[in-house]
Design a protein around this motif. Structure first.
Motif, PDB file in Angstrom:
ATOM      1  N   ASP A  28       6.916  -1.782  -0.308  1.00  0.00           N
ATOM      2  CA  ASP A  28       5.528  -2.161  -0.593  1.00  0.00           C
ATOM      3  C   ASP A  28       4.831  -2.333   0.737  1.00  0.00           C
ATOM      4  O   ASP A  28       5.363  -2.991   1.642  1.00  0.00           O
ATOM      5  CB  ASP A  28       5.450  -3.493  -1.357  1.00  0.00           C
ATOM      6  N   GLU A  29       3.661  -1.766   0.859  1.00  0.00           N
ATOM      7  CA  GLU A  29       2.865  -1.961   2.065  1.00  0.00           C
ATOM      8  C   GLU A  29       1.405  -1.803   1.727  1.00  0.00           C
ATOM      9  O   GLU A  29       1.041  -1.142   0.755  1.00  0.00           O
ATOM     10  CB  GLU A  29       3.277  -1.005   3.180  1.00  0.00           C
ATOM     11  N   GLY A  30       0.580  -2.462   2.507  1.00  0.00           N
ATOM     12  CA  GLY A  30      -0.851  -2.376   2.287  1.00  0.00           C
ATOM     13  C   GLY A  30      -1.549  -3.670   2.616  1.00  0.00           C
ATOM     14  O   GLY A  30      -0.971  -4.573   3.229  1.00  0.00           O
ATOM     15  N   PRO A  31      -2.809  -3.772   2.173  1.00  0.00           N
ATOM     16  CA  PRO A  31      -3.593  -4.956   2.513  1.00  0.00           C
ATOM     17  C   PRO A  31      -3.082  -6.209   1.817  1.00  0.00           C
ATOM     18  O   PRO A  31      -2.606  -6.173   0.686  1.00  0.00           O
ATOM     19  CB  PRO A  31      -5.007  -4.610   2.041  1.00  0.00           C
ATOM     20  N   LEU A  32      -3.191  -7.305   2.547  1.00  0.00           N
ATOM     21  CA  LEU A  32      -2.814  -8.620   2.044  1.00  0.00           C
ATOM     22  C   LEU A  32      -3.821  -9.585   2.646  1.00  0.00           C
ATOM     23  O   LEU A  32      -4.196  -9.430   3.808  1.00  0.00           O
ATOM     24  CB  LEU A  32      -1.398  -8.945   2.510  1.00  0.00           C
ATOM     25  N   GLY A  33      -4.322 -10.539   1.868  1.00  0.00           N
ATOM     26  CA  GLY A  33      -5.309 -11.416   2.466  1.00  0.00           C
ATOM     27  C   GLY A  33      -5.704 -12.617   1.647  1.00  0.00           C
ATOM     28  O   GLY A  33      -5.221 -12.860   0.549  1.00  0.00           O
ATOM     29  N   PHE A  34      -6.630 -13.368   2.258  1.00  0.00           N
ATOM     30  CA  PHE A  34      -7.197 -14.586   1.693  1.00  0.00           C
ATOM     31  C   PHE A  34      -8.700 -14.487   1.801  1.00  0.00           C
ATOM     32  O   PHE A  34      -9.235 -14.117   2.846  1.00  0.00           O
ATOM     33  CB  PHE A  34      -6.694 -15.798   2.481  1.00  0.00           C
ATOM     34  N   GLY A  35      -9.403 -14.812   0.721  1.00  0.00           N
ATOM     35  CA  GLY A  35     -10.856 -14.799   0.740  1.00  0.00           C
ATOM     36  C   GLY A  35     -11.434 -16.098   0.232  1.00  0.00           C
ATOM     37  O   GLY A  35     -10.835 -16.775  -0.611  1.00  0.00           O
ATOM     38  N   PHE A  42      -9.292 -16.889  -3.197  1.00  0.00           N
ATOM     39  CA  PHE A  42      -8.367 -15.965  -3.844  1.00  0.00           C
ATOM     40  C   PHE A  42      -7.417 -15.373  -2.810  1.00  0.00           C
ATOM     41  O   PHE A  42      -7.697 -15.374  -1.616  1.00  0.00           O
ATOM     42  CB  PHE A  42      -9.121 -14.849  -4.584  1.00  0.00           C
ATOM     43  N   LEU A  43      -6.288 -14.888  -3.287  1.00  0.00           N
ATOM     44  CA  LEU A  43      -5.283 -14.207  -2.476  1.00  0.00           C
ATOM     45  C   LEU A  43      -5.032 -12.834  -3.077  1.00  0.00           C
ATOM     46  O   LEU A  43      -5.171 -12.637  -4.290  1.00  0.00           O
ATOM     47  CB  LEU A  43      -3.961 -14.975  -2.491  1.00  0.00           C
ATOM     48  N   TYR A  44      -4.625 -11.892  -2.232  1.00  0.00           N
ATOM     49  CA  TYR A  44      -4.240 -10.576  -2.730  1.00  0.00           C
ATOM     50  C   TYR A  44      -3.139 -10.005  -1.851  1.00  0.00           C
ATOM     51  O   TYR A  44      -3.016 -10.346  -0.678  1.00  0.00           O
ATOM     52  CB  TYR A  44      -5.432  -9.615  -2.795  1.00  0.00           C
ATOM     53  N   GLY A  45      -2.308  -9.188  -2.446  1.00  0.00           N
ATOM     54  CA  GLY A  45      -1.225  -8.517  -1.739  1.00  0.00           C
ATOM     55  C   GLY A  45      -1.046  -7.141  -2.342  1.00  0.00           C
ATOM     56  O   GLY A  45      -1.736  -6.791  -3.318  1.00  0.00           O
ATOM     57  N   PRO A  46      -0.135  -6.340  -1.805  1.00  0.00           N
ATOM     58  CA  PRO A  46       0.087  -5.006  -2.367  1.00  0.00           C
ATOM     59  C   PRO A  46       0.470  -5.089  -3.851  1.00  0.00           C
ATOM     60  O   PRO A  46       1.508  -5.636  -4.203  1.00  0.00           O
ATOM     61  CB  PRO A  46       1.250  -4.455  -1.533  1.00  0.00           C
ATOM     62  N   GLY A  47      -0.426  -4.638  -4.699  1.00  0.00           N
ATOM     63  CA  GLY A  47      -0.153  -4.611  -6.131  1.00  0.00           C
ATOM     64  C   GLY A  47      -0.272  -5.935  -6.852  1.00  0.00           C
ATOM     65  O   GLY A  47       0.124  -6.047  -8.008  1.00  0.00           O
ATOM     66  N   TYR A  70      -2.289  -6.451   7.290  1.00  0.00           N
ATOM     67  CA  TYR A  70      -1.513  -5.317   6.814  1.00  0.00           C
ATOM     68  C   TYR A  70      -0.085  -5.818   6.662  1.00  0.00           C
ATOM     69  O   TYR A  70       0.486  -6.393   7.587  1.00  0.00           O
ATOM     70  CB  TYR A  70      -1.568  -4.140   7.793  1.00  0.00           C
ATOM     71  N   PHE A  71       0.505  -5.602   5.487  1.00  0.00           N
ATOM     72  CA  PHE A  71       1.818  -6.132   5.156  1.00  0.00           C
ATOM     73  C   PHE A  71       2.767  -4.990   4.832  1.00  0.00           C
ATOM     74  O   PHE A  71       2.413  -4.067   4.105  1.00  0.00           O
ATOM     75  CB  PHE A  71       1.673  -7.066   3.945  1.00  0.00           C
ATOM     76  N   TYR A  72       3.965  -5.051   5.396  1.00  0.00           N
ATOM     77  CA  TYR A  72       5.009  -4.053   5.154  1.00  0.00           C
ATOM     78  C   TYR A  72       6.246  -4.782   4.650  1.00  0.00           C
ATOM     79  O   TYR A  72       6.741  -5.700   5.315  1.00  0.00           O
ATOM     80  CB  TYR A  72       5.325  -3.290   6.447  1.00  0.00           C
TER      81      TYR A  72
END
Length: 154
Positions: A97-104, A116-121, A56-58
């Motif tokens: 910006d806040e929400g899920p952030l991760g690596f898969g 892959f990587l993902y972050g808020p938006g 979780y990223f803020y």
């Protein structure tokens, strides 16, 4: 998950580069925390897709900041010169910006794994990586931060 190659990921070294002028009196700092057993991770497990590390990223003052995420790879104890994958985003239209952030990693037990990587938006498309054996030592995939929320320094 043990393989005959060394594929040690020091997961997510985050660099937050402040591209705008920020208010010196600002008390909110960017934070990250493990969001283990989230719906994202549960879906990956249920579908046997691979490994997912979800946080979780803020990010306060997101309209004035730039975020760069990358995953490092170590072979025989030495860091690869290039990141395994990376994602940069910033200057959000929102103040926060806040929400899920991760690596898969999809098909992590295959020589043709996808990461892959993902972050808020923001997110990357899965990209193929070569996981051919590089050494006779086992490998490890783990969270690189503790269970407590971590305040990130700019």
């Amino acid at each position: 998950m043990k393989r005959s190659y060394l594929f040690l990921i020091m997961l997510f070294f985050f660099v937050l580069i402040n591209v705008g002028c920020s208010d010196k009196d600002e008390v909110d700092a960017p934070t990250i925390s493990i969001n283990q057993n989230s719906e994202y991770e549960k879906t990956f497990r249920d579908l046997s897709l691979g490994v997912l590390f979800n946080f979780y990223f803020y990010l306060p003052s997101a309209d004035k900041r730039w975020v760069t995420l990358w995953v490092e790879r170590y072979i025989d104890g030495k860091k690869d010169s290039q990141p395994l994958t990376q994602l940069s985003y910033g200057n959000s239209p929102e103040d926060v910006d806040e929400g899920p952030l991760g690596f898969g990693m999809i098909n992590e037990n295959s020589e043709d794994a996808l990461v892959f990587l993902y972050g808020p938006g923001a997110s990357t498309q899965p990209s193929k990586i070569d996981l051919k054996p590089m050494t006779s030592i086992g490998s490890s995939l783990e969270y690189a931060i503790g269970k407590e929320e971590v305040e990130l320094k700019l």
